[in-house]
Design a protein around this motif. Structure first.
Motif, short mmCIF file in Angstrom:
data_model
loop_
_atom_site.label_atom_id
_atom_site.label_comp_id
_atom_site.label_asym_id
_atom_site.label_seq_id
_atom_site.Cartn_x
_atom_site.Cartn_y
_atom_site.Cartn_z
N HIS A 49 13.81 1.74 27.57
CA HIS A 49 13.24 1.60 28.91
C HIS A 49 11.99 2.47 29.05
N PHE A 50 12.07 3.69 28.55
CA PHE A 50 10.94 4.62 28.63
C PHE A 50 9.73 4.06 27.87
N VAL A 51 9.94 3.60 26.64
CA VAL A 51 8.83 3.09 25.83
C VAL A 51 8.24 1.84 26.49
N ARG A 52 9.10 0.95 26.96
CA ARG A 52 8.62 -0.26 27.64
C ARG A 52 7.81 0.10 28.88
N ARG A 53 8.28 1.08 29.64
CA ARG A 53 7.60 1.48 30.87
C ARG A 53 6.27 2.15 30.58
N ARG A 54 6.23 3.03 29.59
CA ARG A 54 5.01 3.78 29.30
C ARG A 54 4.02 3.01 28.43
#
Length: 125
Positions: A49-54
């Motif tokens: 989720h973090f990588v997708r968001r950033r």
């Protein structure tokens, strides 16, 4: 891992731009990290989720997931960001983005190296 990328964060512009691993839209999306506001709450999130968001889905699919699978032999959807890569969370909180955090750390390392070199030169003279 393409030249110009450390872990999942682009660190050198030209090698990253020349790499064929990530499409042009994917590269632009990764660059958007510098414009995306940092998360304000302290809740944990999955690494994916973090990588997708950033950085976007393509960065997750082509860079982060293969790297994570090799390190943790696990699915990024099931891994806690705080437990696996707290450094990324710290960069987002301190600098507002992974790109700005990596640039700040590179600058600090350069300053530290220059200071150390001057110190050695003074000891030798």
């Amino acid at each position: 891992m393409p030249d110009g990328v450390m872990l999942i964060i682009p660190t050198k512009i030209m090698p990253f731009v020349r790499s064929s691993l990530i499409s042009w839209p994917g590269k632009l999306r990764m660059g958007m990290d510098a414009l995306i506001p940092a998360r304000r709450d302290n809740r944990d999130e999955s690494l994916s989720h973090f990588v997708r968001r950033r950085l976007g889905a393509e960065a997750l699919d082509k860079i982060a997931e293969p790297m994570i699978a090799g390190i943790y032999v696990a699915d990024a959807e099931n891994l806690s960001l705080q437990s696996t890569f707290p450094r990324f969370l710290d960069m987002e909180k301190k600098y507002g983005s992974l790109l700005r955090g990596m640039l700040a750390q590179k600058r600090a390392a350069s300053i530290m190296a220059a200071t150390e070199m001057v110190s050695r030169q003074r000891r030798c003279s």
